[in-house]
Design a protein around this motif. Structure first.
Motif, PDB file in Angstrom:
ATOM      1  N   ILE A 136      29.641  52.450  36.661  1.00  0.00           N
ATOM      2  CA  ILE A 136      30.803  52.948  35.685  1.00  0.00           C
ATOM      3  C   ILE A 136      30.502  52.572  34.295  1.00  0.00           C
ATOM      4  O   ILE A 136      30.869  53.275  33.504  1.00  0.00           O
ATOM      5  N   ARG A 137      29.917  51.437  34.089  1.00  0.00           N
ATOM      6  CA  ARG A 137      29.360  51.067  32.761  1.00  0.00           C
ATOM      7  C   ARG A 137      28.674  52.200  32.082  1.00  0.00           C
ATOM      8  O   ARG A 137      28.784  52.624  31.098  1.00  0.00           O
ATOM      9  N   ALA A 187      46.219  46.860  48.410  1.00  0.00           N
ATOM     10  CA  ALA A 187      46.883  47.745  49.106  1.00  0.00           C
ATOM     11  C   ALA A 187      48.477  47.304  49.025  1.00  0.00           C
ATOM     12  O   ALA A 187      49.392  47.857  49.655  1.00  0.00           O
ATOM     13  N   GLU A 188      48.644  46.103  48.178  1.00  0.00           N
ATOM     14  CA  GLU A 188      50.021  45.745  48.240  1.00  0.00           C
ATOM     15  C   GLU A 188      50.700  46.112  47.141  1.00  0.00           C
ATOM     16  O   GLU A 188      50.346  46.893  46.291  1.00  0.00           O
ATOM     17  N   PRO A 189      52.130  45.887  47.058  1.00  0.00           N
ATOM     18  CA  PRO A 189      52.923  46.446  45.983  1.00  0.00           C
ATOM     19  C   PRO A 189      52.668  45.722  44.580  1.00  0.00           C
ATOM     20  O   PRO A 189      53.348  44.746  44.279  1.00  0.00           O
ATOM     21  N   ARG A 190      51.790  46.259  43.740  1.00  0.00           N
ATOM     22  CA  ARG A 190      51.134  45.556  42.578  1.00  0.00           C
ATOM     23  C   ARG A 190      51.020  46.549  41.574  1.00  0.00           C
ATOM     24  O   ARG A 190      50.681  47.394  41.414  1.00  0.00           O
ATOM     25  N   ILE A 191      51.343  46.161  40.119  1.00  0.00           N
ATOM     26  CA  ILE A 191      51.042  46.692  39.071  1.00  0.00           C
ATOM     27  C   ILE A 191      50.089  45.757  38.509  1.00  0.00           C
ATOM     28  O   ILE A 191      50.407  44.651  38.077  1.00  0.00           O
ATOM     29  N   TRP A 192      48.828  46.556  38.120  1.00  0.00           N
ATOM     30  CA  TRP A 192      47.674  45.840  37.508  1.00  0.00           C
ATOM     31  C   TRP A 192      47.814  45.373  36.208  1.00  0.00           C
ATOM     32  O   TRP A 192      48.116  46.163  35.283  1.00  0.00           O
ATOM     33  N   ALA A 193      47.549  43.963  36.037  1.00  0.00           N
ATOM     34  CA  ALA A 193      47.896  43.490  34.651  1.00  0.00           C
ATOM     35  C   ALA A 193      46.399  43.138  33.907  1.00  0.00           C
ATOM     36  O   ALA A 193      46.215  42.610  32.702  1.00  0.00           O
ATOM     37  N   GLY A 194      45.619  43.160  34.710  1.00  0.00           N
ATOM     38  CA  GLY A 194      44.118  42.954  34.285  1.00  0.00           C
ATOM     39  C   GLY A 194      43.344  41.999  35.063  1.00  0.00           C
ATOM     40  O   GLY A 194      43.941  41.551  36.138  1.00  0.00           O
ATOM     41  N   HIS A 211      27.429  40.749  34.894  1.00  0.00           N
ATOM     42  CA  HIS A 211      28.222  40.432  33.866  1.00  0.00           C
ATOM     43  C   HIS A 211      29.301  41.444  34.165  1.00  0.00           C
ATOM     44  O   HIS A 211      28.982  42.593  33.925  1.00  0.00           O
ATOM     45  N   LEU A 212      30.618  41.141  34.410  1.00  0.00           N
ATOM     46  CA  LEU A 212      32.004  41.807  34.215  1.00  0.00           C
ATOM     47  C   LEU A 212      32.760  41.402  33.238  1.00  0.00           C
ATOM     48  O   LEU A 212      33.226  40.264  33.454  1.00  0.00           O
ATOM     49  N   ASP A 244      34.126  45.744  37.613  1.00  0.00           N
ATOM     50  CA  ASP A 244      33.523  46.573  36.339  1.00  0.00           C
ATOM     51  C   ASP A 244      34.172  47.296  35.513  1.00  0.00           C
ATOM     52  O   ASP A 244      33.550  47.914  34.437  1.00  0.00           O
ATOM     53  N   PHE A 245      35.452  47.478  35.471  1.00  0.00           N
ATOM     54  CA  PHE A 245      36.294  48.340  34.261  1.00  0.00           C
ATOM     55  C   PHE A 245      36.503  47.645  33.408  1.00  0.00           C
ATOM     56  O   PHE A 245      36.796  48.239  32.114  1.00  0.00           O
ATOM     57  N   GLY A 246      35.988  46.374  33.383  1.00  0.00           N
ATOM     58  CA  GLY A 246      35.749  45.532  31.940  1.00  0.00           C
ATOM     59  C   GLY A 246      34.745  46.352  31.039  1.00  0.00           C
ATOM     60  O   GLY A 246      35.120  46.349  29.981  1.00  0.00           O
ATOM     61  N   TRP A 247      33.649  46.679  31.557  1.00  0.00           N
ATOM     62  CA  TRP A 247      32.740  47.605  30.551  1.00  0.00           C
ATOM     63  C   TRP A 247      33.442  48.866  30.231  1.00  0.00           C
ATOM     64  O   TRP A 247      33.043  49.474  29.044  1.00  0.00           O
TER      65      TRP A 247
END
Length: 413
Positions: A167-168, A187-194, A322-323, A362-365
């Motif tokens: 993905i990088r 799969a849990e009820p979560r909003i991603w904060a990073g 590295h991520l 890997d979305f840090g890239w």
């Protein structure tokens, strides 16, 4: 308007998941990507559209224990009612952790144990592929209704380790949609904060092999490594006092912190020989508040303080993975994704909690390449044995993820 949305096709999902799990893609070594891309193209061919393969140049990813071409696949299915719509990228990584030890069932065969689907990659993350396929099939069979996004599917390499995840490479070389849905999550009820960042650092110490009955003729690399690792343990205590402002998951006691762990050690092959080489790997989880260069310099200085005055003939420190961290990923589609999941899970939106993670992505890239807005979902849960023996997902989670994808891509009454 859509016709009635069909129910999830559980049998088709289970059959497809069995094929995906049987096509093993452990990383390392990562030599199964080509065969897996062939299988994905076959399974998604009924939708039509376009398929593009993007290979990562060997010099960017190659390292110890790695082999095979890094083939990433971009599919744009031709769904009814999506021409001209804004695109949403749906991301999957196609590699899995190695099988490892301790399985009660064959790891590369799906075993249905009362609704638990066991097998390497069922939760992380081949199960998400069959859930998305099911959602697209159901939308196609429902006619050309009020679609909101045109999906672009990205099947990417080397998330489980390595220097250069697929993905990088896509983010740095290809124009990607502004809305990015990463299904390598919970799969849990979560909003991603990073999430925090991660370095894998491999240290190689060179000594001189000899017969263990005459150790004076050699230089014992394993014994030289011991004080180095003890110094890293001292550094570990200091590192793990560092906190991040990233909100912690509800099951974590206290704030998220930086981490340092020695995760692999190898030296020698038998009792009658002094090992002439020792290699060990450090995993360093670092926060967004820490400086990347300072993280590496701190580790290098700790190692050098021991090795530069030792009997070692040589030593090297190499970044082998590295991520970067992910920060503030919210955007225009965050609310829509939360509502879609709430409907799929039959939960109120108020049940969804915003929190970050001590694991890395890997979305840090992708953020480093300039794209900020990211959504997270998937099939992982704390009890799913991801990266461990008897990894599993459930039929219910597959069905709920299929529903959530359908609700996100379309306005369904």
């Amino acid at each position: 308007m859509f016709d009635d949305l069909p129910a999830p096709d559980v049998q088709s999902m289970m059959a497809a998941l069995s094929r995906l799990v049987a096509c093993a893609t452990p990383m390392p070594p990562g030599d199964g990507y080509g065969a897996f891309a062939d299988l994905i193209e076959t399974q998604f061919a009924t939708f039509g559209g376009t398929a593009t393969r993007v290979e990562v140049p060997t010099d960017l990813w190659h390292g110890p224990g790695l082999s095979g071409a890094r083939i990433n696949l971009l599919l744009t299915p031709d769904l009814p009612g999506t021409k001209g719509l804004p695109e949403a990228l749906i991301y999957f990584h196609t590699d899995t952790a190695p099988a490892g030890d301790g399985w009660s069932v064959p790891p590369f065969t799906v075993t249905n144990r009362n609704g638990k689907l066991l097998g390497r990659g069922t939760a992380d993350m081949k199960g998400t592929i069959v859930a998305v396929h099911d959602a697209l099939t159901r939308l196609s069979h429902s006619g050309a209704g009020n679609m909101v996004y045109r999906p672009v599917l990205a099947f990417c390499t080397d998330e489980e380790g390595g220097r250069y995840p697929g993905i990088r490479h896509l983010a740095e070389t290809t124009r990607l949609p502004d809305v990015l849905l990463n299904l390598n999550g919970s799969a849990e009820p979560r909003i991603w904060a990073g999430c925090v960042g991660s370095y894998d650092i491999t240290v190689t110490i060179t000594g001189l092999a000899s017969h263990s009955g005459e150790p004076q003729r050699g230089v014992n690399a394993a014994e030289i490594a011991l004080p180095v690792m003890l110094s890293l343990q001292d550094l570990k205590y200091e590192v793990e006092l560092r906190e991040t402002a990233l909100p912690a998951p509800p099951w974590v006691d206290g704030p998220l912190r930086a981490r340092l762990n020695i995760t692999a050690i190898h030296a020698g092959d038998k009792g009658s020989a002094i090992p002439g080489a020792c290699q060990f790997t450090i995993n360093r989880r670092y926060t967004a508040e820490e400086d990347e260069a300072a993280v590496l310099q701190e580790i290098r200085a700790t190692i050098a303080a021991q090795l530069d005055t030792s009997a070692a003939l040589d030593w090297q420190m190499q970044v082998t993975g590295h991520l970067p961290p992910v920060s503030d990923p919210d955007g225009s589609a965050t609310g829509r994704w939360t509502r879609a999941r709430a409907r799929a899970f039959d939960l109120p939106e108020s049940a969804f909690t915003r929190y970050g993670s001590g694991t890395s992505s890997d979305f840090g890239w992708v953020q480093k390449a300039g794209l900020r807005h990211m959504l997270l979902g998937g099939l992982s849960r704390p009890d799913r044995n991801v990266h461990a023996a008897d990894e599993f997902t459930t039929v219910q989670d597959l069905c709920e993820l299929s529903d959530a994808i359908a609700y996100f891509l379309a306005d369904i009454p």
